[in-house]
Motif scaffolding. Sequence first.
Motif, short mmCIF file in Angstrom:
data_model
loop_
_atom_site.label_atom_id
_atom_site.label_comp_id
_atom_site.label_asym_id
_atom_site.label_seq_id
_atom_site.Cartn_x
_atom_site.Cartn_y
_atom_site.Cartn_z
N VAL A 1 0.84 -1.20 0.00
CA VAL A 1 0.00 0.00 0.00
C VAL A 1 0.88 1.25 0.00
O VAL A 1 0.65 2.19 -0.77
N LEU A 2 1.89 1.28 0.84
CA LEU A 2 2.77 2.45 0.91
C LEU A 2 3.52 2.67 -0.39
O LEU A 2 3.60 3.80 -0.89
N ALA A 3 4.07 1.61 -0.94
CA ALA A 3 4.82 1.76 -2.19
C ALA A 3 3.92 2.21 -3.33
O ALA A 3 4.31 3.05 -4.14
N ALA A 4 2.72 1.68 -3.38
CA ALA A 4 1.80 2.03 -4.47
C ALA A 4 1.28 3.46 -4.34
O ALA A 4 1.03 4.13 -5.34
N ALA A 5 1.11 3.94 -3.12
CA ALA A 5 0.52 5.26 -2.91
C ALA A 5 1.55 6.38 -2.82
O ALA A 5 1.20 7.55 -2.91
N SER A 6 2.82 6.06 -2.68
CA SER A 6 3.83 7.10 -2.46
C SER A 6 4.07 7.98 -3.69
O SER A 6 4.20 9.19 -3.56
N TYR A 7 4.12 7.40 -4.87
CA TYR A 7 4.35 8.22 -6.06
C TYR A 7 3.18 9.15 -6.38
O TYR A 7 3.39 10.34 -6.62
N PRO A 8 1.94 8.64 -6.37
CA PRO A 8 0.83 9.57 -6.60
C PRO A 8 0.79 10.70 -5.57
O PRO A 8 0.47 11.84 -5.90
N ARG A 9 1.16 10.40 -4.33
CA ARG A 9 1.21 11.45 -3.31
C ARG A 9 2.28 12.48 -3.67
O ARG A 9 2.05 13.67 -3.61
N TRP A 10 3.47 12.03 -4.05
CA TRP A 10 4.54 12.94 -4.45
C TRP A 10 4.07 13.84 -5.59
O TRP A 10 4.29 15.05 -5.57
N ARG A 11 3.42 13.23 -6.54
CA ARG A 11 2.97 13.98 -7.72
C ARG A 11 1.92 15.03 -7.37
O ARG A 11 1.96 16.16 -7.87
N ARG A 12 0.95 14.67 -6.49
CA ARG A 12 -0.08 15.64 -6.07
C ARG A 12 0.55 16.83 -5.34
O ARG A 12 0.17 17.97 -5.55
N VAL A 13 1.52 16.55 -4.46
CA VAL A 13 2.18 17.62 -3.73
C VAL A 13 2.97 18.50 -4.68
O VAL A 13 2.94 19.73 -4.59
N GLN A 14 3.69 17.88 -5.61
CA GLN A 14 4.48 18.66 -6.57
C GLN A 14 3.58 19.56 -7.41
O GLN A 14 3.90 20.73 -7.64
N ARG A 15 2.46 19.02 -7.85
CA ARG A 15 1.52 19.80 -8.66
C ARG A 15 0.96 20.97 -7.84
O ARG A 15 0.86 22.09 -8.34
N ALA A 16 0.61 20.72 -6.58
CA ALA A 16 0.07 21.79 -5.73
C ALA A 16 1.12 22.88 -5.52
O ALA A 16 0.79 24.07 -5.56
N MET A 17 2.36 22.51 -5.32
CA MET A 17 3.42 23.52 -5.15
C MET A 17 3.59 24.35 -6.41
O MET A 17 3.75 25.56 -6.34
N ARG A 18 3.56 23.71 -7.56
CA ARG A 18 3.71 24.44 -8.82
C ARG A 18 2.57 25.42 -9.05
O ARG A 18 2.77 26.49 -9.63
N ARG A 19 1.39 25.07 -8.60
CA ARG A 19 0.21 25.91 -8.82
C ARG A 19 -0.04 26.89 -7.69
O ARG A 19 -0.99 27.67 -7.75
N GLY A 20 0.76 26.82 -6.63
CA GLY A 20 0.57 27.71 -5.50
C GLY A 20 -0.66 27.37 -4.68
O GLY A 20 -1.22 28.24 -4.00
N GLU A 21 -1.08 26.12 -4.74
CA GLU A 21 -2.28 25.68 -4.02
C GLU A 21 -1.88 25.11 -2.66
O GLU A 21 -0.72 24.77 -2.44
N PRO A 22 -2.83 24.99 -1.75
CA PRO A 22 -2.54 24.33 -0.47
C PRO A 22 -2.12 22.88 -0.71
O PRO A 22 -2.60 22.24 -1.64
N LEU A 23 -1.22 22.40 0.11
CA LEU A 23 -0.77 21.02 -0.05
C LEU A 23 -1.91 20.06 0.30
O LEU A 23 -2.63 20.28 1.27
N PRO A 24 -2.07 19.01 -0.50
CA PRO A 24 -3.16 18.05 -0.23
C PRO A 24 -2.85 17.22 1.01
O PRO A 24 -1.69 16.94 1.32
#
Length: 124
Positions: free
Chosen positions: A75-98
């Motif tokens: 579960v951790l390995a499968a969910a870690s990359y999508p989490r990284w990607r959501r955080v990276q996208r939020a930082m790029r857009r200036g949005e609150p971190l998910p």
Amino acid sequence: MTTAEPENTAEPDNTAEPEPDYRFTLANERTFLAWLRTALGLVAGGVAVHQLVPGWSVPGARTALAALALALATVLAAASYPRWRRVQRAMRRGEPLPSSPLVPVLAVGVLVITLFAAVLVLVG
């Protein structure tokens, strides 16, 4: 006569989004790698329990404990990359971190594994 432009439904290109401060990007990457290290630790623990721990009086206990550790690692390995990607996208857009569902999942998973191991040790 004008023709309508086809609607682009693909994910927007990141080139238009500003690059966040590199320190935040690197911190996000370190967090991603920490999730993977935790998953690898759970894999190692599951394999070690299954291969190295002497049998308990409860049949299948080693296999069950190893399977719990391996399931949480998956579960951790499968969910870690999508989490990284959501955080990276939020930082790029200036949005609150998910928020991350991984934190309570990991906490509950480790609690379950620990309680199960404690019961097995006490039962013998």
